[in-house]
Design a protein around this motif. Structure first.
Motif, PDB file in Angstrom:
ATOM      1  N   PRO A  87      -4.832   5.421  -1.768  1.00 44.08           N
ATOM      2  CA  PRO A  87      -5.001   5.507  -3.222  1.00 44.08           C
ATOM      3  C   PRO A  87      -6.436   5.141  -3.635  1.00 44.08           C
ATOM      4  N   GLY A  88      -6.894   5.730  -4.728  1.00 47.83           N
ATOM      5  CA  GLY A  88      -8.284   5.561  -5.159  1.00 47.83           C
ATOM      6  C   GLY A  88      -8.712   4.127  -5.378  1.00 47.83           C
TER       7      GLY A  88
ATOM      8  N   LEU B 142     -12.327  -0.974  -0.395  1.00 43.57           N
ATOM      9  CA  LEU B 142     -12.047  -1.783   0.792  1.00 43.57           C
ATOM     10  C   LEU B 142     -11.926  -0.913   2.046  1.00 43.57           C
ATOM     11  N   SER B 143     -11.171   0.191   1.960  1.00 48.33           N
ATOM     12  CA  SER B 143     -10.958   0.980   3.185  1.00 48.33           C
ATOM     13  C   SER B 143     -12.278   1.568   3.684  1.00 48.33           C
TER      14      SER B 143
ATOM     15  N   ILE C 169       0.818  -1.217   0.000  1.00 47.59           N
ATOM     16  CA  ILE C 169       0.000   0.000   0.000  1.00 47.59           C
ATOM     17  C   ILE C 169       0.845   1.258   0.000  1.00 47.59           C
ATOM     18  N   SER C 170       0.648   2.099  -0.998  1.00 48.07           N
ATOM     19  CA  SER C 170       1.322   3.386  -1.026  1.00 48.07           C
ATOM     20  C   SER C 170       0.370   4.452  -0.480  1.00 48.07           C
ATOM     21  N   THR C 171       0.896   5.659  -0.347  1.00 49.07           N
ATOM     22  CA  THR C 171       0.120   6.776   0.215  1.00 49.07           C
ATOM     23  C   THR C 171       0.010   7.878  -0.818  1.00 49.07           C
ATOM     24  N   THR C 172      -1.139   8.525  -0.871  1.00 45.59           N
ATOM     25  CA  THR C 172      -1.288   9.681  -1.755  1.00 45.59           C
ATOM     26  C   THR C 172      -1.851  10.859  -0.961  1.00 45.59           C
TER      27      THR C 172
ATOM     28  N   ALA D 188      -1.149   6.156   4.800  1.00 46.87           N
ATOM     29  CA  ALA D 188      -2.209   5.195   4.455  1.00 46.87           C
ATOM     30  C   ALA D 188      -1.890   3.818   5.042  1.00 46.87           C
ATOM     31  N   GLY D 189      -0.652   3.386   4.888  1.00 49.98           N
ATOM     32  CA  GLY D 189      -0.266   2.071   5.422  1.00 49.98           C
ATOM     33  C   GLY D 189      -0.398   2.024   6.930  1.00 49.98           C
TER      34      GLY D 189
END
Ligand SMILES: Cc1cc2nc3c(=O)[nH]c(=O)nc-3n(C[C@H](O)[C@H](O)[C@H](O)COP(=O)(O)O)c2cc1C
Length: 150
Positions: free
Chosen positions: A65-66, A71-72, A56-59, A104-105
Motif C-alpha cells: 500500500p502507498g 519504509l519498504s 499489512i494489507s496487499t494492493t 505484500a506481507g
C-alpha cells in the motif's frame, strides 16, 4: 515498560482498524503502544521498539500500500542491518488474488528476515474471502501471543 510499535500498511483502512483493535490488548498487558500510520525506517530503528508488529494489507498484484512505500523502499534500497529487531506480522489479503495472496506481507516478512530481524511468532494471514472482519482472526491471534509471552 516494554513497548510495541505497530506499523500499518493500508489502502482502505482495514489494517489500521486491526491495529487500533489490537493496541488496547497490548496496553492491558503492560506495553507502551505507538501506531505508525506512515511508517518510516527511522520509526523502526531509532529508537528500536521491543516488538515491531506489522499490520499489512496487499494492493495491486502483491504490492505494498502507498502509505508503506517510504519504509519498504528504504529497506529495499538501503538494506540496513535489522539484527536484534523482533517482529510479528499480520498479513491481510484476499485469496481471490490467487498467486499474489498476501503478497505484500509475505515479501515484507522475507525482507525483514533477510535483513537480520527475528520473527517471534507464526505470520498470521487473514483472507478477506473467508474472514471479512479481520479482527475476528487478529484479536485471538494477538491474545494468544500475549498469553504465550507473559
Ligand atoms: C485494487 C485491489 C488490489 C488488491 N490486490 C490484492 C492482492 O494482490 N493480493 C491479496 O491478497 N489481496 C489483494 N487485495 C485485497 C486486500 O488486500 C484486502 O481486501 C485487504 O483486507 C484490504 O485491507 P485494507 O483495508 O487495509 O486496505 C486487493 C484489493 C484491492 C481493492
Amino acid at each position: 515498560m516494554p513497548d510495541v510499535g505497530i506499523y500499518v500498511a493500508t489502502v482502505y483502512g482495514g489494517a489500521l482498524d486491526v491495529a487500533e483493535q489490537i493496541a488496547p490488548l497490548f496496553e492491558s498487558a503492560g506495553y507502551g503502544v505507538e501506531i505508525h500510520e506512515t511508517p518510516t525506517l527511522e520509526k523502526l530503528v531509532d529508537p528500536r521498539p521491543d516488538l515491531a508488529l506489522f499490520c499489512i494489507s496487499t494492493t495491486g498484484r502483491g504490492d505494498y500500500p502507498g502509505n508503506f512505500t517510504g519504509l519498504s523502499s528504504a529497506l529495499e534500497q538501503q538494506r540496513p542491518s535489522l539484527q536484534g529487531l523482533q517482529y510479528a506480522l499480520i498479513a491481510m489479503g484476499d485469496s481471490s488474488y490467487e498467486e499474489s495472496f498476501c503478497g505484500a506481507g509475505r515479501k515484507l516478512d522475507e525482507l525483514l528476515t533477510a535483513l537480520g530481524a527475528s520473527r517471534v511468532s507464526e505470520r498470521l494471514e487473514v483472507d478477506a474471502s473467508e474472514t471479512p472482519m479481520a479482527d475476528d482472526a487478529a484479536l485471538p491471534w494477538a491474545e494468544q501471543w500475549l498469553e504465550a509471552h507473559s
